[in-house]
Write a protein that holds these residues in place. Structure first.
Motif, PDB file in Angstrom:
ATOM      1  N   VAL A 135      45.905  36.807  50.304  1.00  0.00           N
ATOM      2  CA  VAL A 135      44.622  37.201  50.884  1.00  0.00           C
ATOM      3  C   VAL A 135      43.513  36.878  49.896  1.00  0.00           C
ATOM      4  O   VAL A 135      43.747  36.760  48.693  1.00  0.00           O
ATOM      5  N   PHE A 136      42.301  36.774  50.400  1.00  0.00           N
ATOM      6  CA  PHE A 136      41.152  36.590  49.519  1.00  0.00           C
ATOM      7  C   PHE A 136      40.709  37.932  48.943  1.00  0.00           C
ATOM      8  O   PHE A 136      40.706  38.957  49.632  1.00  0.00           O
ATOM      9  N   HIS A 137      40.338  37.908  47.668  1.00  0.00           N
ATOM     10  CA  HIS A 137      39.872  39.098  46.954  1.00  0.00           C
ATOM     11  C   HIS A 137      38.392  39.342  47.226  1.00  0.00           C
ATOM     12  O   HIS A 137      37.653  38.422  47.590  1.00  0.00           O
ATOM     13  N   LYS A 138      37.962  40.584  47.033  1.00  0.00           N
ATOM     14  CA  LYS A 138      36.551  40.928  47.245  1.00  0.00           C
ATOM     15  C   LYS A 138      35.605  40.149  46.354  1.00  0.00           C
ATOM     16  O   LYS A 138      34.419  40.004  46.662  1.00  0.00           O
ATOM     17  N   ASP A 139      36.113  39.643  45.217  1.00  0.00           N
ATOM     18  CA  ASP A 139      35.262  38.877  44.311  1.00  0.00           C
ATOM     19  C   ASP A 139      35.152  37.406  44.693  1.00  0.00           C
ATOM     20  O   ASP A 139      34.499  36.631  43.990  1.00  0.00           O
ATOM     21  N   ASP A 140      35.782  37.012  45.791  1.00  0.00           N
ATOM     22  CA  ASP A 140      35.701  35.609  46.202  1.00  0.00           C
ATOM     23  C   ASP A 140      34.264  35.224  46.523  1.00  0.00           C
ATOM     24  O   ASP A 140      33.476  36.035  47.033  1.00  0.00           O
ATOM     25  N   TYR A 162      36.234  37.884  58.806  1.00  0.00           N
ATOM     26  CA  TYR A 162      36.850  37.666  57.490  1.00  0.00           C
ATOM     27  C   TYR A 162      36.753  38.958  56.683  1.00  0.00           C
ATOM     28  O   TYR A 162      35.668  39.453  56.425  1.00  0.00           O
ATOM     29  N   ARG A 163      37.904  39.429  56.269  1.00  0.00           N
ATOM     30  CA  ARG A 163      37.996  40.670  55.505  1.00  0.00           C
ATOM     31  C   ARG A 163      38.481  40.341  54.091  1.00  0.00           C
ATOM     32  O   ARG A 163      39.335  39.483  53.902  1.00  0.00           O
ATOM     33  N   TYR A 164      37.941  41.050  53.101  1.00  0.00           N
ATOM     34  CA  TYR A 164      38.285  40.784  51.703  1.00  0.00           C
ATOM     35  C   TYR A 164      38.914  42.030  51.090  1.00  0.00           C
ATOM     36  O   TYR A 164      38.539  43.157  51.420  1.00  0.00           O
TER      37      TYR A 164
END
Length: 206
Positions: A135-140, A162-164
């Protein structure tokens, strides 16, 4: 009115049959044994499915988008099984699969869908089966690109959600599984922006 997520994905795949090209990566270490029956959940155009096939797994690809499944069937139909289904309701038998991959699918589920998808995984996986998650991280770099609908989620111009995640978000989602590994991967783009993701392996309790 915002289109349904299924409609948005169908529109994407009908306008771009292969929006994501290439292969997953030769560096990906899948935690399965050759010949295992593996579910590629959110298979899309089959990019991950192909990597799994070439590693010697018996692959079933599943996606909510009929257009995506049609593309997958055209490309790899003789080499894998494909089904059109939601992650929260899979037409598979209890304890049928030896493992599963969820590469960039959890980003597109709301809380209820995420909880249902993990519960469904628990049902269809054999005891001690592993799930590979990315998954993509919130810092992406793209975590704030789009219309924000909650603290963790944006909707892009194509209507897709899109959720992070943070590491704890992912752990909480798989609280009924054992965590085998979890790493954070940061990569710089050619424009010196940060792409940040989490890769984890969870094991279904026996």
């Amino acid at each position: 009115m915002m289109p349904s997520q299924k409609d948005a994905w169908n529109e994407l795949y009908r306008s771009q049959s292969r929006p994501w090209k290439g292969v997953v990566t030769t560096k990906t270490q899948f935690p399965f044994a050759k010949g295992d029956k593996i579910l590629d959940l959110g298979c899309g155009n089959g990019k991950t499915s192909l990597a799994l096939i070439e590693e010697g797994y018996d692959v079933t690809g599943a996606d909510i988008s009929e257009a995506a499944v049609e593309t997958c069937m055209k490309l790899y139909g003789s080499r894998m099984r494909t089904i059109c289904a939601s992650a929260s309701s899979m037409p598979l038998n209890d304890m049928e699969m030896d493992g599963a991959v969820m590469i960039h699918i959890l980003e597109h589920l709301d809380n209820d869908e995420l909880n249902a998808a993990v519960k469904e995984l628990h049902r269809i996986l054999k005891g001690d089966a592993k799930v590979f998650v990315r998954v993509f991280h919130k810092d992406d770099m793209r975590s704030d690109k789009g219309e924000r609908i909650d603290e963790n989620t944006v909707v892009r111009g194509n209507g897709i959600r899109y959720r992070y995640f943070t590491e704890d978000d992912l752990r909480n989602a798989f609280s009924g599984f054992h965590e085998t590994s979890m790493i954070r991967v940061n990569e710089r783009t050619k424009f010196n922006e940060n792409r940040s993701r989490i890769e984890a392996v969870f094991e279904r309790p026996a």
